[in-house]
Design a protein around this motif. Structure first.
Motif, PDB file in Angstrom:
ATOM      1  N   UNK A   1       0.840  -1.202   0.000  1.00 56.49           N
ATOM      2  CA  UNK A   1       0.000   0.000   0.000  1.00 56.49           C
ATOM      3  C   UNK A   1       0.874   1.250   0.000  1.00 56.49           C
ATOM      4  N   UNK A   2       0.458   2.266  -0.749  1.00 51.86           N
ATOM      5  CA  UNK A   2       1.266   3.481  -0.864  1.00 51.86           C
ATOM      6  C   UNK A   2       1.208   4.345   0.386  1.00 51.86           C
ATOM      7  N   UNK A   3       0.282   4.085   1.263  1.00 52.97           N
ATOM      8  CA  UNK A   3       0.119   4.944   2.443  1.00 52.97           C
ATOM      9  C   UNK A   3       0.737   4.363   3.709  1.00 52.97           C
ATOM     10  N   UNK A   4       1.800   3.592   3.583  1.00 47.64           N
ATOM     11  CA  UNK A   4       2.485   3.074   4.770  1.00 47.64           C
ATOM     12  C   UNK A   4       1.940   1.731   5.189  1.00 47.64           C
ATOM     13  N   UNK A   5       2.634   0.684   4.852  1.00 41.83           N
ATOM     14  CA  UNK A   5       2.125  -0.665   5.067  1.00 41.83           C
ATOM     15  C   UNK A   5       2.373  -1.192   6.467  1.00 41.83           C
ATOM     16  N   UNK A   6       3.518  -0.874   7.050  1.00 41.93           N
ATOM     17  CA  UNK A   6       3.914  -1.402   8.351  1.00 41.93           C
ATOM     18  C   UNK A   6       3.719  -2.910   8.398  1.00 41.93           C
ATOM     19  N   UNK A   7       4.049  -3.565   7.278  1.00 43.41           N
ATOM     20  CA  UNK A   7       3.963  -5.025   7.214  1.00 43.41           C
ATOM     21  C   UNK A   7       2.613  -5.573   6.805  1.00 43.41           C
ATOM     22  N   UNK A   8       1.589  -4.742   6.688  1.00 43.08           N
ATOM     23  CA  UNK A   8       0.248  -5.225   6.328  1.00 43.08           C
ATOM     24  C   UNK A   8      -0.033  -4.950   4.855  1.00 43.08           C
ATOM     25  N   UNK A   9      -0.689  -5.901   4.202  1.00 40.25           N
ATOM     26  CA  UNK A   9      -1.107  -5.711   2.816  1.00 40.25           C
ATOM     27  C   UNK A   9       0.020  -5.830   1.810  1.00 40.25           C
ATOM     28  N   UNK A  10       1.150  -6.405   2.212  1.00 38.45           N
ATOM     29  CA  UNK A  10       2.295  -6.569   1.313  1.00 38.45           C
ATOM     30  C   UNK A  10       2.273  -7.976   0.753  1.00 38.45           C
ATOM     31  N   UNK A  11       2.481  -8.089  -0.556  1.00 42.86           N
ATOM     32  CA  UNK A  11       2.559  -9.422  -1.142  1.00 42.86           C
ATOM     33  C   UNK A  11       3.477  -9.434  -2.351  1.00 42.86           C
ATOM     34  N   UNK A  12       3.932 -10.632  -2.693  1.00 43.14           N
ATOM     35  CA  UNK A  12       4.854 -10.857  -3.800  1.00 43.14           C
ATOM     36  C   UNK A  12       4.070 -11.445  -4.966  1.00 43.14           C
ATOM     37  N   UNK A  13       4.357 -10.961  -6.184  1.00 46.17           N
ATOM     38  CA  UNK A  13       3.697 -11.499  -7.380  1.00 46.17           C
ATOM     39  C   UNK A  13       4.752 -11.836  -8.427  1.00 46.17           C
ATOM     40  N   UNK A  14       4.426 -12.827  -9.256  1.00 46.40           N
ATOM     41  CA  UNK A  14       5.318 -13.167 -10.359  1.00 46.40           C
ATOM     42  C   UNK A  14       4.544 -13.504 -11.632  1.00 46.40           C
ATOM     43  N   UNK A  15       3.228 -13.243 -11.614  1.00 49.26           N
ATOM     44  CA  UNK A  15       2.381 -13.472 -12.783  1.00 49.26           C
ATOM     45  C   UNK A  15       1.411 -12.306 -12.934  1.00 49.26           C
ATOM     46  N   UNK A  16       1.173 -11.903 -14.177  1.00 48.16           N
ATOM     47  CA  UNK A  16       0.227 -10.807 -14.428  1.00 48.16           C
ATOM     48  C   UNK A  16      -1.178 -11.167 -13.962  1.00 48.16           C
ATOM     49  N   UNK A  17      -1.516 -12.441 -14.008  1.00 48.19           N
ATOM     50  CA  UNK A  17      -2.852 -12.871 -13.559  1.00 48.19           C
ATOM     51  C   UNK A  17      -3.087 -12.505 -12.100  1.00 48.19           C
ATOM     52  N   UNK A  18      -2.020 -12.526 -11.294  1.00 52.73           N
ATOM     53  CA  UNK A  18      -2.156 -12.158  -9.879  1.00 52.73           C
ATOM     54  C   UNK A  18      -2.548 -10.686  -9.739  1.00 52.73           C
ATOM     55  N   UNK A  19      -1.983  -9.837 -10.586  1.00 52.48           N
ATOM     56  CA  UNK A  19      -2.315  -8.408 -10.552  1.00 52.48           C
ATOM     57  C   UNK A  19      -3.742  -8.201 -11.033  1.00 52.48           C
ATOM     58  N   UNK A  20      -4.113  -8.881 -12.107  1.00 51.35           N
ATOM     59  CA  UNK A  20      -5.479  -8.745 -12.633  1.00 51.35           C
ATOM     60  C   UNK A  20      -6.499  -9.191 -11.592  1.00 51.35           C
TER      61      UNK A  20
END
Length: 113
Positions: free
Chosen positions: A36-55
């Motif tokens: 998240x652009x407003x300060x994650x502090x460890x929450x809402x962070x994830x790793x992606x390696x496929x465009x389908x995940x973003x979609x």
């Protein structure tokens, strides 16, 4: 010679989605980190390696009224970051640029953590 890689390209989603897709297609084996652009502090962070995940994220987001105005920053995941004493760190340095020709800038306070 070999340059120093300091900051990976970053994009603000959903606004920069098409630019991100271009970069993603150039480097399909990279992993990307979203936060998240407003300060994650460890929450809402994830790793992606496929465009389908973003979609999938974008479609689930459009259904969730609370997250519709929330932007995410996505950038290349650095698998082996520079460490100090075995720990990750970040530097925050504040600079005021008042002119580019001639270059005139003032360093403000900063910190490391």
């Amino acid at each position: 010679g070999r340059g120093i890689f300091i900051v990976p390209n970053s994009y603000l989603l959903p606004a920069d989605y098409s630019m991100f897709v271009e970069e993603f297609r150039r480097y399909p084996s990279f992993m990307w980190i979203m936060k998240p652009s407003n300060g994650a502090q460890g929450r809402g962070i994830f790793i992606v390696n496929k465009l389908e995940q973003i979609k999938k994220w974008m479609s689930s987001r459009s259904a969730d009224k609370d997250s519709q105005g929330l932007n995410y920053v996505i950038s290349r995941y650095i698998e082996r970051p520079l460490l100090i004493g075995g720990r990750k760190f970040d530097l925050r340095i504040y600079v005021l640029v008042t002119s580019f020709r001639p270059l005139r800038m003032y360093l403000g306070d900063g910190f490391a953590r």
